[in-house]
Design an enzyme around this catalytic site. Structure first.
Site, PDB file in Angstrom:
ATOM      1  N   CYS A   1      19.112 -42.085 -15.785  1.00 48.71           N
ATOM      2  CA  CYS A   1      20.386 -42.531 -16.359  1.00 48.71           C
ATOM      3  C   CYS A   1      20.269 -43.833 -17.148  1.00 48.71           C
ATOM      4  O   CYS A   1      21.199 -44.196 -17.868  1.00 48.71           O
ATOM      5  CB  CYS A   1      21.414 -42.722 -15.246  1.00 48.71           C
ATOM      6  SG  CYS A   1      20.877 -43.963 -14.072  1.00 48.71           S
TER       7      CYS A   1
ATOM      8  N   CYS B   1      20.516 -42.964  -6.813  1.00 50.01           N
ATOM      9  CA  CYS B   1      20.958 -44.316  -7.184  1.00 50.01           C
ATOM     10  C   CYS B   1      20.530 -45.342  -6.131  1.00 50.01           C
ATOM     11  O   CYS B   1      20.312 -46.516  -6.447  1.00 50.01           O
ATOM     12  CB  CYS B   1      22.474 -44.365  -7.350  1.00 50.01           C
ATOM     13  SG  CYS B   1      23.110 -43.045  -8.393  1.00 50.01           S
TER      14      CYS B   1
HETATM   15 FE1  FES Z   1      22.410 -44.380 -12.648  1.00 46.68          FE
HETATM   16 FE2  FES Z   1      23.644 -44.116 -10.420  1.00 46.68          FE
HETATM   17  S1  FES Z   1      23.853 -42.857 -12.152  1.00 46.68           S
HETATM   18  S2  FES Z   1      22.037 -45.437 -10.845  1.00 46.68           S
END
Ligand code: FES
Length: 167
Positions: free
Chosen positions: A34, A108
């Site tokens: 992400c 995460c």
């Molecule tokens: Fe990137 Fe949670 S979506 S750390």
């Protein structure tokens, strides 16, 4: 996807958020999927048994709700612990403290364990290299590799944005 009330509460009011003046160790980690990034700052002192402990800890996170909540939790779990104990904090401990995380958000929590590990690695690099094991070096190298990749991806993204603006 639904967050527990505890996650939302911590996200709205995280503990130990912010920068630290003159930290003994700084750890940065990023999520390659992400692009979210996190920094953890630690201060080290000695306890009565002369063991090195994390006497203060802060974090900065540019990421999702789960990333911020897990950062806050890892700082509260690590504060006051010996370095060896802090190194054993894993995603299971964090997820338990948060009353669970949606399965798509478990990754995460790894951001915070990596950032804490890197802060400890940084402290050892500056103060006691003999404590750095082969496994630690390997993990450090892999975290750094991910960060380089994220910077590359981020650069592409920025370039794209600029192209759009100049159209
Ligand atoms: Fe990137 Fe949670 S979506 S750390």
């Amino acid at each position: 996807m639904k967050y527990s009330n505890r996650v939302l509460k911590i996200f709205q009011n995280p503990e130990n958020y912010g920068k630290m003046k003159n930290p003994d160790g700084i750890g940065k980690a990023g999520n390659i999927v992400c692009g979210d990034v996190m920094a953890i700052y630690i201060k080290i002192s000695k306890n009565k048994k002369k063991e090195a402990i994390i006497s203060d800890i802060k974090f900065e996170t540019f990421g999702c709700v789960a990333a911020i909540a897990t950062s806050s939790i890892i700082t509260t779990l690590a504060k006051g612990k010996t370095i060896n104990k802090a190194l054993t904090i894993g995603k299971q401990n964090i997820v338990k403290q948060l009353n669970g995380l949606p399965s798509t958000k478990i990754h995460c929590s790894l951001l915070s364990t990596d950032a804490l590990f890197e802060a400890i690695f940084d402290y050892y690099s500056k103060n006691d290299k003999s404590k750095i094991t082969k496994e630690m070096l390997k993990r450090h190298e892999s975290i750094v590799k991910d960060q380089i990749e994220i910077k590359k991806r981020y650069k592409n993204w920025v370039d794209n944005e600029e192209k759009q603006l100049n159209k």
